[in-house]
Design a protein around this motif. Structure first.
Motif, PDB file in Angstrom:
ATOM      1  N   UNK A 182       0.817  -1.210   0.000  1.00  0.00           N
ATOM      2  CA  UNK A 182       0.000   0.000   0.000  1.00  0.00           C
ATOM      3  C   UNK A 182       0.849   1.256   0.000  1.00  0.00           C
ATOM      4  N   UNK A 183       0.208   2.378   0.211  1.00  0.00           N
ATOM      5  CA  UNK A 183       0.897   3.670   0.217  1.00  0.00           C
ATOM      6  C   UNK A 183       0.055   4.711  -0.486  1.00  0.00           C
ATOM      7  N   UNK A 184       0.710   5.740  -1.002  1.00  0.00           N
ATOM      8  CA  UNK A 184       0.022   6.792  -1.742  1.00  0.00           C
ATOM      9  C   UNK A 184      -0.247   6.307  -3.167  1.00  0.00           C
ATOM     10  N   UNK A 185      -1.515   6.307  -3.569  1.00  0.00           N
ATOM     11  CA  UNK A 185      -1.860   5.819  -4.898  1.00  0.00           C
ATOM     12  C   UNK A 185      -1.586   6.883  -5.948  1.00  0.00           C
ATOM     13  N   UNK A 186      -0.879   6.486  -7.015  1.00  0.00           N
ATOM     14  CA  UNK A 186      -0.604   7.363  -8.153  1.00  0.00           C
ATOM     15  C   UNK A 186      -1.455   6.920  -9.329  1.00  0.00           C
ATOM     16  N   UNK A 187      -2.338   7.790  -9.813  1.00  0.00           N
ATOM     17  CA  UNK A 187      -3.153   7.461 -10.977  1.00  0.00           C
ATOM     18  C   UNK A 187      -2.298   7.369 -12.231  1.00  0.00           C
ATOM     19  N   UNK A 188      -1.265   8.177 -12.308  1.00  0.00           N
ATOM     20  CA  UNK A 188      -0.378   8.131 -13.474  1.00  0.00           C
ATOM     21  C   UNK A 188       0.284   6.764 -13.596  1.00  0.00           C
TER      22      UNK A 188
END
Length: 266
Positions: free
Chosen positions: A153-159
């Motif tokens: 998990x962590x911070x989701x990056x859409x890019x």
């Protein structure tokens, strides 16, 4: 057909049409609006709406009268673009890289589409523990009964369609795996690079957590440099490339590590 069913069908047709536009533009480098109207069979206004949406997603660049897929560093980072590019090379590289994966071992796959191509073959290997931060890889592996899947998990990056950031790197640091399979955006014969700092941090953490590492690089990525150095070539136990690699780059790589050249069919 109910209104809800019509909405779902319309969404599918729009998605399919936009996929066709992206594939067409990627294959040719650019396309005019008139060309896209002929390709899709829809109105010019609908094509403009599709192109506007694709441009917002970073998949194409719009110019007066058409669209372009000339890569920029941001464009090349986008997961949708990467999943559409160099598919033959990545498939050949993945097949060759599979020799490094041993049944019963634990492996870590980064958010590269080259590692995704390896993931698609892992049901051939047998029982494995696989750790990854890439959502498309998670979607592939969750259907494989002999794979124990650990999602980071962590911070989701859409890019990137993946998880990064402090929570992700701390989770990686708490693990010890047998093998890390990674790729990156560019390399020379002696150094690997990536243009985004947050991605470099996660890849380095994965390499540090692994007893062995394999680097997967298609020939379009060399010889090129990017802003941040990832690791020297000799930091990897093995590198797998396709047979269109520059002979000069291949020769230099072999001075630093073991290199496997994957042959492309045809």
């Amino acid at each position: 057909m109910s209104e809800q069913e019509k909405g779902v069908a319309g969404g599918r047709s729009r998605s399919t049409r936009q996929d066709r536009i992206v594939e067409h533009v990627l294959a040719r480098g650019s396309a005019s609006s008139a060309e896209l109207v002929e390709l899709t069979g829809v109105s010019l206004m609908t094509v403009h709406r599709d192109v506007d949406e694709l441009a917002r997603r970073g998949l194409v660049r719009k110019y007066r009268g058409g669209v372009s897929a000339q890569p920029t560093s941001v464009f090349e980072s986008h997961s949708d673009y990467r999943r559409s590019a160099r598919l033959r090379e990545k498939a050949a590289i993945a097949r060759a890289a599979l020799e490094h994966v041993e049944p019963g071992s634990s492996i870590m796959l980064d958010d590269s589409t080259s590692a995704l191509a390896v993931a698609q073959l892992l049901d051939e290997v047998g029982p494995l523990t696989v750790v990854t931060n890439y959502l498309p890889t998670i979607d592939v592996l969750k259907t494989m009964p002999e794979v124990r899947l650990i999602a980071l998990g962590g911070d989701y990056s859409r890019t990137h369609d993946s998880f990064n950031g402090i929570a992700c790197t701390e989770s990686i640091a708490a693990m010890a795996v047998d093998l890390a399979v990674v790729s990156t955006s560019s390399m020379t014969g002696s150094m690997t690079y990536h243009q985004e700092q947050e991605v470099v941090v996660v890849k380095r953490a994965m390499l540090d957590a692994a007893a062995r590492s394999v680097l997967l690089m298609d020939s379009s990525k060399s010889p090129r440099r990017a802003l941040h150095q990832l690791r020297p070539t000799d930091a990897f136990d093995a590198v797998v490339v396709d047979d269109r690699i520059s002979p000069a780059v291949l020769s230099e790589m072999r001075e630093h590590t073991a290199v496997t050249v994957a042959e492309l069919d045809g």
